[in-house]
Scaffold this active site. Structure first.
Site, PDB file in Angstrom:
ATOM      1  N   HIS A 186       0.623  -1.444   0.016  1.00  0.00           N
ATOM      2  CA  HIS A 186      -0.166   0.469  -0.073  1.00  0.00           C
ATOM      3  C   HIS A 186       1.191   1.095  -0.192  1.00  0.00           C
ATOM      4  CE1 HIS A 186      -4.402  -1.483   0.106  1.00  0.00           C
ATOM      5  NE2 HIS A 186      -4.106  -2.220   1.604  1.00  0.00           N
ATOM      6  N   CYS A 260       0.646   2.289  -6.006  1.00  0.00           N
ATOM      7  CA  CYS A 260      -0.499   2.520  -6.520  1.00  0.00           C
ATOM      8  C   CYS A 260       0.115   4.430  -7.022  1.00  0.00           C
ATOM      9  CB  CYS A 260      -1.610   2.963  -5.783  1.00  0.00           C
ATOM     10  SG  CYS A 260      -2.681   1.440  -5.841  1.00  0.00           S
ATOM     11  N   ARG A 269       0.344   2.763 -11.770  1.00  0.00           N
ATOM     12  CA  ARG A 269       1.230   1.826 -10.699  1.00  0.00           C
ATOM     13  C   ARG A 269       2.294   2.150 -11.109  1.00  0.00           C
ATOM     14  NH1 ARG A 269      -3.415   1.074  -9.246  1.00  0.00           N
ATOM     15  NH2 ARG A 269      -4.436  -1.461  -9.197  1.00  0.00           N
TER      16      ARG A 269
END
Length: 278
Positions: A186, A260, A269
């Site tokens: 993340h 991300c 990405r």
């Protein structure tokens, strides 16, 4: 006969209008209170998602690292060649994919393995020592970022990424093995281990510890933006299928970090590549 007096009737107007005005004011006041209440609730949800989940996941990830290191310290030393502990994690090549989020592949892709990204192919022939009840088996260290985070098998969001871990893509190489050791994490919320990977530069070290073994990779290239379905970036020889000029052309031992971009969005990405130093 007494005189007849005229009766004067006074009609008061405007009460109904004032009553309607007061009712409208009450309605507007109630709507304002409701708006403020909803705003406070939304703000609390944002605080919980952005701040509290980060604290929880980051703390749990630190505890996981400590548990892994304690188990490794107590375990018998592995052989010089790794004793089969490292080899076979995820295999080399094979299918790659994800379930949407920081990982590549996107939901519903034919390349997504069954079971939400956690397949038998991601399990080594001899399972690495790992914390009880967890799939974490390695520790990733990024000195430039001050990052120390557990690495788990698979890229399931609830079972791996949302716990603040870094996920090892099923079907990609083991740490230190020939091929591409590909990871997802993340960038925002849930520990956000990869929030600042955009700050990495060529020459920075990416260190992977696996029960008595240390593999040091050196950052070589980055890809600032690509699509979520650009699975070429985690291929055994990583090269973007969206930007064919980005990536490598020769077999080797690679590491790939994906997350991300831009921040607080999952539209694209960001990719960082490194090669094995030792």
């Amino acid at each position: 006969m007494p005189p007849v007096r005229d009766h004067v009737r006074v009609v008061v107007q405007g009460r109904g209008r004032r009553g309607r005005g007061a009712g409208l004011a009450r309605m507007l006041w109630a709507a304002a209170e409701l708006t403020v209440t909803v705003g406070v609730v939304v703000l609390l949800l944002v605080v919980h998602q952005v701040w509290w989940t980060n604290r929880q996941a980051a703390a749990a990830a630190r505890e996981e690292v400590q548990e892994l290191e304690s188990q490794w310290a107590a375990a018998a030393p592995v052989s010089e060649d790794g004793g089969g502990v490292v080899g076979g994690v995820g295999g080399v090549g094979g299918g790659v994919g994800g379930v949407g989020g920081e990982e590549l592949g996107g939901g519903g892709s034919s390349e997504v393995p069954s079971g939400g990204g956690r397949t038998a192919g991601a399990v080594p022939r001899e399972a690495p020592a790992r914390a009880a009840g967890s799939d974490a088996y390695a520790v990733l260290r990024v000195p430039r970022l001050g990052l120390v985070v557990p690495v788990a098998q698979g890229i399931d969001k609830r079972g791996v990424l949302d716990k603040g871990y870094v996920g090892h893509y099923p079907g990609t190489a083991a740490p230190g093995a020939r091929g591409n050791f590909a990871l997802a994490g993340h960038r925002n919320t849930h520990g956000e281990p990869f929030r600042y990977v955009n700050r990495l530069r060529a020459g920075d070290e990416l260190i992977v510890d696996v029960r008595g073994r240390r593999f040091v990779y050196v950052v070589g290239k980055t890809l600032a933006q690509t699509t979520e379905r650009d699975t070429g970036v985690i291929a055994p020889v990583p090269r973007s299928v969206v930007r064919p000029d980005a990536g490598y052309g020769e077999p080797g031992s690679y590491i790939t970090l994906t997350t991300c971009t831009p921040e607080y969005s999952s539209r694209y990405r960001l990719v960082v590549w490194g090669t094995l130093k030792r």
